[in-house]
Design an enzyme around this catalytic site. Sequence first.
Site, PDB file in Angstrom:
ATOM      1  N   HIS A 162       0.848  -1.191   0.000  1.00 25.56           N
ATOM      2  CA  HIS A 162       0.000   0.000   0.000  1.00 25.56           C
ATOM      3  C   HIS A 162       0.885   1.242   0.000  1.00 25.56           C
ATOM      4  O   HIS A 162       2.034   1.201   0.450  1.00 25.56           O
ATOM      5  CB  HIS A 162      -0.897   0.019   1.237  1.00 25.56           C
ATOM      6  CG  HIS A 162      -1.960  -1.025   1.215  1.00 25.56           C
ATOM      7  ND1 HIS A 162      -3.045  -0.982   2.056  1.00 25.56           N
ATOM      8  CD2 HIS A 162      -2.122  -2.143   0.461  1.00 25.56           C
ATOM      9  CE1 HIS A 162      -3.831  -2.016   1.829  1.00 25.56           C
ATOM     10  NE2 HIS A 162      -3.283  -2.747   0.871  1.00 25.56           N
ATOM     11  N   GLU A 211       0.986   3.897   1.840  1.00 26.34           N
ATOM     12  CA  GLU A 211       1.521   4.307   3.136  1.00 26.34           C
ATOM     13  C   GLU A 211       2.681   3.421   3.568  1.00 26.34           C
ATOM     14  O   GLU A 211       3.685   3.905   4.090  1.00 26.34           O
ATOM     15  CB  GLU A 211       0.421   4.276   4.205  1.00 26.34           C
ATOM     16  CG  GLU A 211      -0.717   5.227   3.941  1.00 26.34           C
ATOM     17  CD  GLU A 211      -1.848   4.647   3.103  1.00 26.34           C
ATOM     18  OE1 GLU A 211      -2.960   5.212   3.146  1.00 26.34           O
ATOM     19  OE2 GLU A 211      -1.632   3.636   2.393  1.00 26.34           O
ATOM     20  N   CYS A 267      -5.832   2.244   5.694  1.00 28.18           N
ATOM     21  CA  CYS A 267      -6.498   0.998   6.066  1.00 28.18           C
ATOM     22  C   CYS A 267      -5.949   0.535   7.417  1.00 28.18           C
ATOM     23  O   CYS A 267      -4.956   1.087   7.910  1.00 28.18           O
ATOM     24  CB  CYS A 267      -6.270  -0.061   4.993  1.00 28.18           C
ATOM     25  SG  CYS A 267      -4.596  -0.766   5.020  1.00 28.18           S
ATOM     26  N   CYS A 270      -2.153  -0.227   7.348  1.00 32.01           N
ATOM     27  CA  CYS A 270      -1.337   0.977   7.261  1.00 32.01           C
ATOM     28  C   CYS A 270      -1.411   1.780   8.555  1.00 32.01           C
ATOM     29  O   CYS A 270      -0.394   2.329   9.001  1.00 32.01           O
ATOM     30  CB  CYS A 270      -1.781   1.822   6.072  1.00 32.01           C
ATOM     31  SG  CYS A 270      -1.455   1.009   4.488  1.00 32.01           S
TER      32      CYS A 270
END
Length: 157
Positions: free
Chosen positions: A54, A56, A84, A87
């Site tokens: 992801h 992040e 999310c 993250c």
Amino acid sequence: MHTDEIFLNEAFGLAYQSVRNNIGGPFGAVVVMDGKIIGRGGNLVLSQNDPTAHAEIVAIRDACTNLNNFDLSGAVLYATCEPCPMCLSAIYWANISKVYYCSSRYDAEAIGFRDNHIYEEMAVPPEKRTLSFHRVHHPEAAVLFREWSEKQNKMPY
């Protein structure tokens, strides 16, 4: 242009790269310390075949590599979307002090992402989650944690 907008524009640029190059979803993030970008990340899930890539996470890894340190105390994360649960956990573990984001988890859910479902599942006891969880007792579990607890030269994090 306001400083926050500059950093968010960078995050959006990374998100557009992910989408337009088919390397990941519509997410981007930057990590900032002392007014400077120290980590950048676009979503790389598709290009790396890695569900943890992801934006992040990629930005945090980049920042840690650039600083040669796993502790990002005092850093700020700018993201195109609410992080999310994975993250969010990484943000806490990295000691990032503040997060700015634009789209919400509900906005992400509206275009097909399951972040909100995971947030909801985290509030449910493990034995009642939709994912089957089973705690298994193993004699090494206590031994391993005791070894860590008694280790004299450990670096706590």
